[in-house]
Design a protein around this motif. Structure first.
Motif, short mmCIF file in Angstrom:
data_model
loop_
_atom_site.label_atom_id
_atom_site.label_comp_id
_atom_site.label_asym_id
_atom_site.label_seq_id
_atom_site.Cartn_x
_atom_site.Cartn_y
_atom_site.Cartn_z
N GLU A 169 2.99 -14.86 7.13
CA GLU A 169 1.99 -13.90 6.65
C GLU A 169 0.63 -14.41 7.11
O GLU A 169 0.44 -15.61 7.29
CB GLU A 169 2.03 -13.76 5.12
CG GLU A 169 1.75 -15.05 4.37
CD GLU A 169 1.58 -14.86 2.86
OE1 GLU A 169 1.91 -13.78 2.32
OE2 GLU A 169 1.09 -15.80 2.21
N ARG A 201 8.87 -13.55 11.01
CA ARG A 201 9.89 -13.79 9.98
C ARG A 201 11.25 -13.66 10.62
O ARG A 201 11.50 -12.69 11.36
CB ARG A 201 9.78 -12.75 8.84
CG ARG A 201 8.48 -12.84 8.10
CD ARG A 201 8.37 -11.85 6.96
NE ARG A 201 7.00 -11.87 6.46
CZ ARG A 201 6.53 -11.09 5.52
NH1 ARG A 201 7.32 -10.20 4.93
NH2 ARG A 201 5.26 -11.17 5.14
N THR A 213 10.82 -6.09 12.31
CA THR A 213 11.03 -6.93 13.49
C THR A 213 10.75 -8.38 13.11
O THR A 213 10.20 -8.64 12.03
CB THR A 213 10.07 -6.50 14.62
OG1 THR A 213 8.77 -6.33 14.06
CG2 THR A 213 10.51 -5.23 15.28
N GLU A 220 -4.40 -7.85 6.69
CA GLU A 220 -4.39 -8.24 5.28
C GLU A 220 -5.79 -8.55 4.76
O GLU A 220 -6.67 -8.98 5.51
CB GLU A 220 -3.51 -9.48 5.08
CG GLU A 220 -2.04 -9.21 5.35
CD GLU A 220 -1.15 -10.28 4.74
OE1 GLU A 220 -0.51 -10.01 3.72
OE2 GLU A 220 -1.12 -11.41 5.29
N GLU A 285 9.34 0.81 2.28
CA GLU A 285 8.02 0.18 2.13
C GLU A 285 7.12 0.48 3.33
O GLU A 285 7.55 0.41 4.48
CB GLU A 285 8.19 -1.34 1.99
CG GLU A 285 6.87 -2.05 1.79
CD GLU A 285 7.00 -3.57 1.77
OE1 GLU A 285 8.13 -4.08 1.61
OE2 GLU A 285 5.96 -4.24 1.91
N PHE A 286 5.87 0.77 3.01
CA PHE A 286 4.87 0.99 4.05
C PHE A 286 3.85 -0.15 3.98
O PHE A 286 3.58 -0.82 4.96
CB PHE A 286 4.22 2.36 3.81
CG PHE A 286 3.32 2.85 4.90
CD1 PHE A 286 3.24 2.19 6.12
CD2 PHE A 286 2.57 3.99 4.73
CE1 PHE A 286 2.40 2.65 7.13
CE2 PHE A 286 1.73 4.46 5.73
CZ PHE A 286 1.64 3.78 6.92
N1 GAP Z 1 0.81 -11.42 2.26
C1 GAP Z 1 1.70 -10.53 1.60
C2 GAP Z 1 2.74 -10.01 2.48
O1 GAP Z 1 2.92 -10.47 3.58
P1 GAP Z 1 4.68 -8.30 2.58
O2 GAP Z 1 5.00 -7.13 1.68
O3 GAP Z 1 5.75 -9.28 2.82
O4 GAP Z 1 3.40 -8.97 1.94
C3 GAP Z 1 3.08 -6.83 4.03
O5 GAP Z 1 4.16 -7.75 3.97
C4 GAP Z 1 3.37 -5.73 5.01
O6 GAP Z 1 3.67 -6.29 6.29
C5 GAP Z 1 4.61 -4.88 4.66
O7 GAP Z 1 4.31 -3.89 3.71
C6 GAP Z 1 4.94 -4.28 6.02
O8 GAP Z 1 4.09 -3.20 6.31
C7 GAP Z 1 4.59 -5.44 6.96
N2 GAP Z 1 5.82 -6.20 7.29
C8 GAP Z 1 6.42 -7.16 6.55
N3 GAP Z 1 7.52 -7.64 7.17
C9 GAP Z 1 7.62 -6.95 8.32
C10 GAP Z 1 8.55 -6.97 9.41
N4 GAP Z 1 9.57 -7.84 9.45
N5 GAP Z 1 8.37 -6.12 10.45
C11 GAP Z 1 7.31 -5.25 10.45
N6 GAP Z 1 6.41 -5.19 9.45
C12 GAP Z 1 6.55 -6.02 8.40
#
Ligand code: GAP
Length: 468
Positions: A169, A201, A213, A220, A285-286
């Motif tokens: 993040e 991730r 992905t 953020e 989730e968006f």
């Molecule tokens: N700092 C808090 C955080 O990272 P999260 O809900 O895990 O929160 C925020 O991530 C946003 O990042 C998600 O709502 C999504 O839009 C985006 N996101 C998270 N993981 C993702 C992934 N593997 N691929 C694309 N977008 C992703």
């Protein structure tokens, strides 16, 4: 109507240069995607709109850019080493390792799964007779947490370097710079730090195109507030986020707010809501909005030994850790939603046209200049006009000379260009039937109306179209 299937958008993205499969000439690397010229332009516009709205237009906001590689202690302190994972189960028959919670969610719905603990996942799967997606048998091991962070090594000698992680993040880059911001910018509460950047991730179930992905971009904000005021700012950020999304042209009826249950919330959060979007495969989730309380600053203070308290500028004896409201947007996910929202198939006479109805503020190309023929003097006139518009307006202008005019209109519709300007023999004074000298035809993407205007009036016409 937006796209009804993901395939429609995936195929248009490839065909028209928005998004390509990653490493394609080597057969591709699963779930990696490269942004082509139009996808890159679209993504940059999303970022510019976000930065402008949430950083430049807010005096209390500051933007930073921090390193992807961070000290390993950052992830110990943040809790990601011990808590950041998905519950995996293993099929005893074929050894497939799917996410148990996801399989249960498909059968029972998110509300049920959100309240399960890790220990309850496998018994519930057995009780519900959930079959393995690979072999169809139902024989599961207990669920285990699988850490999602990508681990790598710093240092040139294999096996002798330090283990470090690619950041999962962007948020932690802002917490570890909290002291630097206090010391250099002297902000007063409430204030916020924002950044846009890549996160990584090791997702177990990536998929649905760019929705999930392993490498993605986030936008953020860590918004620091006086303890006790966090609920007020939480609501303000929720409203501001909704406003930004709808300003980008996302339909209200495809957005909803979902409160996380206690079990579902991340380890750092005392309240989280997701804004969800109605994707072609259902609600998902968006973005997420979390109340991170003073968790991160306290954790980093303890691990680093540095004082990360804020001093009240009006009373230096008052030192405390501010609370944090965190709006966490996915940048690449926003691009996906905008592609899905824009995708339109509509009947025009006996034909069906595909048109990307992007909001004018984010369409990757603003205006296309189309010379009617490849005759040199006509092309030269069109090029002159191209230079004039680029110079005078700073718009993104495409110059398209390939194919019949019908095919070029079709291409511009498919990439969502709001206005096409055609330069013809009337423009150069050789055919008054096409139009008067120094006039051009402007075609509107949405209404398909064509209007003859003098070259001198083009700027005003573009401005008028943008005001609509
Ligand atoms: N700092 C808090 C955080 O990272 P999260 O809900 O895990 O929160 C925020 O991530 C946003 O990042 C998600 O709502 C999504 O839009 C985006 N996101 C998270 N993981 C993702 C992934 N593997 N691929 C694309 N977008 C992703």
């Amino acid at each position: 109507m937006p796209a009804t299937s993901l395939d429609q958008v995936v195929s248009l993205c490839k065909r028209r240069g928005f998004v390509f499969p990653g490493s394609e000439i080597y057969g591709g690397l699963a779930n990696t995607w490269d942004y082509g010229p139009l996808g890159t332009e679209l993504k940059k516009r999303v970022q510019a709109s976000w930065w402008d709205t949430f950083v430049r237009q807010k005096p209390e906001m500051m933007g930073i850019e921090t390193a992807i590689l961070m000290h390993p202690n950052v992830w110990e302190a943040s809790g990601h080493v011990s808590n950041f994972g998905d519950p995996l189960v293993e099929c005893r028959k074929c050894h497939a390792r799917p996410r148990g919670d996801k399989l249960l969610e498909e059968k029972l719905g998110v509300e049920v799964v959100a309240v399960l603990t890790l220990d309850q996942v496998q018994p519930m799967m057995m009780a519900e007779k959930i079959p393995c997606p690979e072999c169809g048998k139902c024989d599961w091991t207990a669920a285990k947490k699988f850490n999602l962070m990508f681990r790598t090594q710093q240092g040139v000698i294999e096996g002798e370097g330090t283990d470090i992680y690619l950041r999962p993040e962007t948020a932690q880059g802002m917490f570890v710079n909290f002291k630097n911001i206090l010391d250099t910018m002297r902000p007063r509460l409430p204030f916020g730090i924002a950044q846009i950047g890549k996160s990584f991730r090791n997702e177990i179930t990536p998929g649905n195109f760019t929705f999930r992905t392993r490498e993605f971009e986030q936008m953020e904000i860590e918004y620091f507030v006086a303890p006790g005021t966090e609920e007020k700012y939480f609501q303000e950020w929720l409203d501001a986020t909704m406003q930004w999304y709808t300003d980008l042209g996302i339909a209200k009826e495809r957005l909803r707010i979902r409160e996380h249950t206690n079990e579902e919330r991340s380890h750092y959060s005392s309240r989280t809501v997701d804004i969800e979007y109605h994707y072609p495969w259902g609600w998902g989730e968006f973005m997420g909005l979390a109340n991170r309380s003073d968790y991160d600053l306290k954790q980093h203070q303890e691990k680093s030994g540095q004082d990360l308290r804020y001093t009240d500028p009006d009373d230096a004896t008052k030192k405390f850790h501010p609370y944090v409201v965190e709006p966490a947007f996915g940048c690449t996910r926003t691009v996906l939603v905008l592609l899905l929202e824009a995708y339109t198939e509509e009947k025009v006479k006996d034909d069906t046209r595909t048109v990307m109805k992007f909001h004018k503020r984010i369409a990757p190309i603003d205006v296309a200049i189309l010379p009617l023929s490849k005759k040199e003097h006509l092309v030269a006139k069109a090029q002159e006009l191209y230079k004039k518009i680029v110079h005078e307006t700073k718009l993104v202008v495409d110059f398209d000379i390939t194919g019949s005019i019908g095919k070029r209109y079709r291409r511009q519709d498919e990439i969502g260009t709001p206005l096409c300007i055609t330069v013809d023999f009337g423009t150069i004074g050789e055919d008054t039937a096409q139009g008067a000298k120094d006039t051009v035809t402007i075609r509107d993407r949405d209404t398909l109306q064509q209007e003859r205007v003098a070259i001198g009036e083009i700027r005003e016409k573009i401005a008028e179209a943008w005001r609509k």
